[in-house]
Motif scaffolding. Structure first.
Motif, PDB file in Angstrom:
ATOM      1  N   UNK A   1       0.823  -1.216   0.000  1.00 10.75           N
ATOM      2  CA  UNK A   1       0.000   0.000   0.000  1.00 10.75           C
ATOM      3  C   UNK A   1       0.862   1.275   0.000  1.00 10.75           C
ATOM      4  N   UNK A   2       2.045   1.187   0.619  1.00  8.21           N
ATOM      5  CA  UNK A   2       2.866   2.398   0.757  1.00  8.21           C
ATOM      6  C   UNK A   2       3.275   2.990  -0.591  1.00  8.21           C
ATOM      7  N   UNK A   3       3.779   2.172  -1.546  1.00  9.33           N
ATOM      8  CA  UNK A   3       4.109   2.754  -2.858  1.00  9.33           C
ATOM      9  C   UNK A   3       2.900   3.408  -3.509  1.00  9.33           C
ATOM     10  N   UNK A   4       1.724   2.812  -3.339  1.00  9.61           N
ATOM     11  CA  UNK A   4       0.526   3.423  -3.914  1.00  9.61           C
ATOM     12  C   UNK A   4       0.218   4.746  -3.234  1.00  9.61           C
ATOM     13  N   UNK A   5       0.471   4.805  -1.949  1.00  7.78           N
ATOM     14  CA  UNK A   5       0.101   6.007  -1.193  1.00  7.78           C
ATOM     15  C   UNK A   5       1.084   7.148  -1.441  1.00  7.78           C
ATOM     16  N   UNK A   6       2.388   6.875  -1.489  1.00  9.28           N
ATOM     17  CA  UNK A   6       3.365   7.971  -1.573  1.00  9.28           C
ATOM     18  C   UNK A   6       3.918   8.136  -2.979  1.00  9.28           C
ATOM     19  N   UNK A   7       3.542   7.246  -3.901  1.00 17.02           N
ATOM     20  CA  UNK A   7       4.013   7.370  -5.278  1.00 17.02           C
ATOM     21  C   UNK A   7       5.278   6.561  -5.521  1.00 17.02           C
ATOM     22  N   UNK A   8       5.560   6.279  -6.814  1.00 19.79           N
ATOM     23  CA  UNK A   8       6.644   5.354  -7.152  1.00 19.79           C
ATOM     24  C   UNK A   8       8.013   6.026  -7.177  1.00 19.79           C
ATOM     25  N   UNK A   9       8.310   6.831  -6.170  1.00 23.80           N
ATOM     26  CA  UNK A   9       9.604   7.507  -6.102  1.00 23.80           C
ATOM     27  C   UNK A   9      10.595   6.567  -5.418  1.00 23.80           C
TER      28      UNK A   9
ATOM     29  N   UNK B   1      13.746   6.615  -4.569  1.00 22.82           N
ATOM     30  CA  UNK B   1      14.592   7.121  -3.482  1.00 22.82           C
ATOM     31  C   UNK B   1      13.782   7.297  -2.209  1.00 22.82           C
ATOM     32  N   UNK B   2      12.576   7.866  -2.369  1.00 19.92           N
ATOM     33  CA  UNK B   2      11.711   8.086  -1.198  1.00 19.92           C
ATOM     34  C   UNK B   2      11.327   6.751  -0.563  1.00 19.92           C
ATOM     35  N   UNK B   3      10.936   5.785  -1.434  1.00 19.90           N
ATOM     36  CA  UNK B   3      10.520   4.479  -0.914  1.00 19.90           C
ATOM     37  C   UNK B   3      11.666   3.791  -0.175  1.00 19.90           C
ATOM     38  N   UNK B   4      12.854   3.903  -0.734  1.00 19.67           N
ATOM     39  CA  UNK B   4      14.002   3.270  -0.088  1.00 19.67           C
ATOM     40  C   UNK B   4      14.237   3.894   1.282  1.00 19.67           C
TER      41      UNK B   4
END
Lengths: 214, 216
Positions: A34-42, A44-47
């Protein structure tokens, strides 16, 4: 001691047979996705936030099986029969904590590898998350059993369980997620919190379970 | 029925040490008072069941028969008084406490392995299943059993336990006439071997020479 082994084996068997293990892991992976969907496919941010996301998901996944940890045993008279056979309730609670960790901890550590891949975590971050979870999951398991015992017999036990357990799990979350960047100091504090929960939970859960016998 | 019209604080009766040791009773109540939800269920109840003896607890619904059994099992703490007798006890209550997903033999085997004398659980379970007439469905999962079969399975756990005191709460509930006869025979055979039985029931069960404890 053989009796304790039998109790642990029984609980682990029930956890697998009822599908509780698979459900909790599927839920854990779904929350991390759910997190990638919520914050977008960035990437660097996801990492950067991935480790924390995994910890939050682990916390929610630990909450999943709370309703079946103690409630069914209190209802079906299993606790009565154990008590008549001379088991003290803190011992039963300790067995339940060990069994819950066995059916929840190692599978979660494996699923974390998949979650890390989905979130694009570096190997080093994954290593820190795994180490933190290894230290923190016994505390989570202890907290889950204590919560399960406390809410046994309440109407809507599942929703009350969340309200009881999540605030108490905040220290684990802080030091667990903190250890990803914070290193050894946070790991030590995580260990301390986890140890305190593991040491205290059998008595809290045992007292609550003793109360259900009356 | 006695209403609690005075504060019934713990009025400590004879302490456990004061109960004469070596009287040989398998189970004895000494001035036991049981309070549930602010209501006195029974007060200063005393009785003793010797080895080979039986006691029948009778009375209308809600009078405290089950509570008396639970006090005897050590599950309920009496408000005052003491329960003597250290012989291992076994309980048959309303809940079967058998894992629904497991075959009957394994569900009973789990308990047999936890009994006071855990030797040879498989042999004891097989014998007990034979005694209650359930050998033919030993491999059937517990969830598929009928109400009566479940009750007989719970009885099989009691038979398998080898405990010196049987505490049976409404053992005849859900049993057909033939099964009640089996129950009576099992109790009689057990008493001949020196076992003591405390039975709470509202259905007629033949218990020769049993003392009756009437809760009113």
């Amino acid at each position: 001691m053989t009796g304790l082994g039998a109790l642990i084996t029984r609980d682990v068997r029930i956890a697998w047979a009822s599908g509780g293990v698979v459900n909790a892991l599927a839920f854990f992976l779904l929350v991390t996705i759910l997190f990638p969907f919520a914050v977008g496919p960035d990437t660097a941010l996801l990492a950067r936030i991935g480790g924390g996301a995994i910890w939050a998901a682990a916390l929610l996944a630990a909450l999943m099986p709370v309703e079946r940890l103690v409630g069914p045993d209190a209802e079906s008279g299993v606790l009565d029969q154990l008590s008549v056979r001379g088991f003290s309730m803190p011992v039963v609670a300790a067995a339940k904590i060990v069994a819950h960790w066995i059916s929840f901890g190692p599978p979660l550590l494996l699923a974390t590898v998949i979650a890390a891949g989905l979130l694009g975590l570096s190997t080093q971050t994954l290593g820190m998350v795994e180490l933190g979870l290894l230290i923190g999951t016994p505390g989570l398991a202890a907290l889950a059993v204590a919560t399960a015992a406390l809410v046994t017999g309440l109407r809507g036990a599942g929703s009350v369980a969340g309200l009881v357990m999540l605030p108490l799990a905040v220290p684990l979350l802080i030091f667990g997620a903190g250890s990803i960047d914070g290193g050894v100091g946070a790991l030590k504090l995580l260990g301390a919190v986890s140890l305190m929960l593991v040491a205290g939970a059998p008595f809290v859960a045992g007292a609550a379970m003793r109360g259900t016998l009356d | 029925m006695v209403q609690a019209d005075q504060p019934s604080g713990p009025t400590f009766g004879p302490a456990a040490a004061a109960v004469a040791p070596g009287t040989g009773d398998a189970l004895a109540f000494r001035d036991v008072t049981c309070v549930r939800g602010g209501r006195v269920l029974f007060e200063r109840l005393s009785f003793a069941v010797p080895p080979g003896g039986a006691a029948l607890v009778t009375g209308p619904n809600g009078i405290g028969k089950s509570s008396l059994i639970r006090v005897a099992a050590g599950l309920l703490r009496p408000a005052s008084g003491a329960i003597a007798g250290t012989a291992p006890r076994t309980l048959m209550a309303e809940a079967a406490a058998l894992d629904a997903a497991r075959p009957l033999r394994d569900a009973l085997g789990f308990w047999a392995a936890l009994d006071a004398d855990p030797a040879d659980p498989h042999g004891r379970v097989a014998q007990a299943l034979h005694a209650v007439g359930l050998s033919h469905i030993a491999e059937v999962p517990v969830r598929l059993l009928s109400t009566g079969q479940r009750r007989r399975a719970a009885l099989a756990r009691v038979v398998a336990s080898g405990a010196m005191v049987w505490l049976l709460d409404e053992p005849a509930n859900g049993l057909d006439v033939a099964s009640v006869t089996v129950l009576e025979h099992l109790i009689a055979a057990y008493r001949r071997r020196g076992g003591a039985v405390l039975v709470a029931t509202h259905l007629p069960i033949a218990l020769p020479d049993a003392q009756t404890i009437s809760l009113l």
